[in-house]
Design a protein around this motif. Structure first.
Motif, PDB file in Angstrom:
ATOM      1  N   ILE A  24       0.634  -1.007  -0.183  1.00 30.00           N
ATOM      2  CA  ILE A  24       0.334   0.084  -0.187  1.00 30.00           C
ATOM      3  C   ILE A  24       1.252   0.916   0.058  1.00 30.00           C
ATOM      4  CG2 ILE A  24      -1.789   1.074   1.403  1.00 30.00           C
ATOM      5  CD1 ILE A  24      -2.350  -1.369   2.515  1.00 30.00           C
ATOM      6  N   PRO A  25       0.938   2.130  -0.933  1.00 28.12           N
ATOM      7  CA  PRO A  25       1.149   3.225  -0.732  1.00 28.12           C
ATOM      8  C   PRO A  25       1.329   4.445   0.102  1.00 28.12           C
ATOM      9  CG  PRO A  25       0.054   3.073  -2.956  1.00 28.12           C
ATOM     10  CD  PRO A  25      -0.046   2.269  -2.262  1.00 28.12           C
ATOM     11  N   GLN A  74       1.215  -8.333  -3.150  1.00 30.44           N
ATOM     12  CA  GLN A  74      -0.156  -8.001  -3.705  1.00 30.44           C
ATOM     13  C   GLN A  74      -0.324  -6.097  -3.567  1.00 30.44           C
ATOM     14  OE1 GLN A  74      -0.917 -11.329  -3.989  1.00 30.44           O
ATOM     15  NE2 GLN A  74      -2.837 -11.213  -2.756  1.00 30.44           N
ATOM     16  N   PRO A  75      -0.699  -6.084  -5.415  1.00 28.42           N
ATOM     17  CA  PRO A  75      -1.093  -5.087  -5.213  1.00 28.42           C
ATOM     18  C   PRO A  75      -2.439  -4.161  -4.416  1.00 28.42           C
ATOM     19  CG  PRO A  75      -0.031  -5.755  -7.066  1.00 28.42           C
ATOM     20  CD  PRO A  75      -0.415  -7.372  -6.595  1.00 28.42           C
ATOM     21  N   ARG A 107      -4.177   5.593  -3.571  1.00 31.08           N
ATOM     22  CA  ARG A 107      -3.889   5.585  -4.871  1.00 31.08           C
ATOM     23  C   ARG A 107      -2.813   3.951  -5.041  1.00 31.08           C
ATOM     24  NH1 ARG A 107       2.291   5.694  -6.083  1.00 31.08           N
ATOM     25  NH2 ARG A 107       3.452   6.540  -4.862  1.00 31.08           N
ATOM     26  N   GLU A 108      -3.406   3.234  -6.553  1.00 28.99           N
ATOM     27  CA  GLU A 108      -2.379   2.128  -7.085  1.00 28.99           C
ATOM     28  C   GLU A 108      -1.400   2.054  -6.536  1.00 28.99           C
ATOM     29  OE1 GLU A 108      -5.264   0.578  -9.992  1.00 28.99           O
ATOM     30  OE2 GLU A 108      -6.794   0.028  -8.295  1.00 28.99           O
ATOM     31  N   ASN A 109      -0.293   1.268  -6.992  1.00 28.97           N
ATOM     32  CA  ASN A 109       0.839   1.395  -6.938  1.00 28.97           C
ATOM     33  C   ASN A 109       1.101   1.874  -8.427  1.00 28.97           C
ATOM     34  OD1 ASN A 109      -0.353  -1.633  -5.538  1.00 28.97           O
ATOM     35  ND2 ASN A 109       1.489  -0.280  -4.339  1.00 28.97           N
ATOM     36  N   THR A 110       2.172   2.061  -8.744  1.00 29.93           N
ATOM     37  CA  THR A 110       2.571   2.451  -9.843  1.00 29.93           C
ATOM     38  C   THR A 110       4.160   1.419 -10.173  1.00 29.93           C
ATOM     39  OG1 THR A 110       4.907   3.116  -8.907  1.00 29.93           O
ATOM     40  CG2 THR A 110       3.065   4.882  -9.514  1.00 29.93           C
ATOM     41  N   GLN A 149      10.391  -1.473  -7.495  1.00 33.87           N
ATOM     42  CA  GLN A 149      11.454  -1.629  -6.516  1.00 33.87           C
ATOM     43  C   GLN A 149      11.497  -2.313  -5.710  1.00 33.87           C
ATOM     44  OE1 GLN A 149      10.686   1.919  -4.172  1.00 33.87           O
ATOM     45  NE2 GLN A 149      12.745   2.497  -4.114  1.00 33.87           N
ATOM     46  N   ALA A 150       9.701  -2.579  -5.418  1.00 36.25           N
ATOM     47  CA  ALA A 150      10.172  -3.313  -3.938  1.00 36.25           C
ATOM     48  C   ALA A 150      10.109  -4.800  -4.431  1.00 36.25           C
ATOM     49  CB  ALA A 150       8.345  -3.599  -3.963  1.00 36.25           C
TER      50      ALA A 150
END
Length: 249
Positions: free
Chosen positions: A173-174, A202-203, A225-228, A234-235
């Protein structure tokens, strides 16, 4: 004959799951969970009341009909809610599945470590998928509404000591769980676990928001917001230093 020991309270069933364990899965989502994760996409599965009662043999027969589709990797996954709340009834269910040569998997938040859950995990679960919520106590409480993140880590250690297979799952989660420092903490905590085959990222998504609204509950992550693609990469790059395999679902 129905008794408490041979009944499972089920939220829903999915016949051809491909994201809840290896291969094609017959997935049984059980009713009831002690956590109330802010991003839960099945909030209607949280209440311990509700759901539909199934005799375990009825579920076994449904799984047997699916067996031709399982191939070498597939099988049955029990998810939730939190399946270990019904560990006592899952023992005879998984025992029957093992008698039928069906692979068994549990998707759990790891909050329940007692006689029934350890017997289930040690003797009948071929695989567990452990959901890691947060690496700090403050973050864990904020996301789940409950304290003591160590319970899940204790279950992970128990599984590691048993030498049986485990996957980890982590919702990215951003701004809440995506910080590189948290990812390094996650990796360092589990880097020496030989039982972990992979970690699944899990995005973050908002697919369950309408369910929260239907229950009259406030969805607190509405501004998240959703992940880029860059954040996911990066993760993945960070965690690949610690785990054999990193998968982005």
């Amino acid at each position: 004959m129905k008794t408490a020991e041979n009944i499972l309270r089920v939220h829903s069933i999915e016949s051809f799951g491909t994201h809840d364990g290896p291969g094609i899965r017959f997935i049984v989502f059980l009713q009831g969970c002690k956590l109330k994760c802010l991003y839960c996409h099945n909030p209607d599965s949280i209440a311990t009341s509700g759901g539909k009662e199934y005799h375990i043999e009825e579920l076994v027969q449904m799984a047997i009909k699916m067996k031709p589709y399982f191939g070498k990797k597939g099988g049955v996954t029990v998810s939730g809610g939190e399946p270990l709340l019904q560990a006592k009834s899952l023992i005879p269910f998984f025992k029957r599945l093992k008698e039928e040569g069906i692979h068994t998997n549990i998707d759990t938040n790891g909050r329940i470590l007692n006689h029934f859950s350890t017997e289930l995990l040690d003797d009948y679960a071929d695989l567990i998928m452990l959901d890691i919520k947060h690496m700090t106590e403050k973050g864990y409480v904020s996301l789940t509404g409950q304290a003591n993140k160590k319970i899940a880590f204790n279950l992970a250690k128990h599984r590691e000591d048993s030498g049986k297979k485990m996957w980890l799952r982590y919702v990215l989660i951003p701004g809440l769980t995506s910080d590189p420092e948290l990812l390094h903490q996650l990796g360092n905590h589990f880097k020496d676990y030989s039982s972990i085959e992979q970690i699944e990222l899990q995005p973050y998504h908002k697919l369950g928001v309408h369910k929260w609204e239907a229950l009259g509950w406030d969805y607190e992550l509405k501004d998240a917001r959703e992940n880029t693609e860059e954040e996911l990469q990066q993760a993945s790059d960070i965690l690949s230093h610690y785990f054999k395999k990193v998968k982005v679902n």
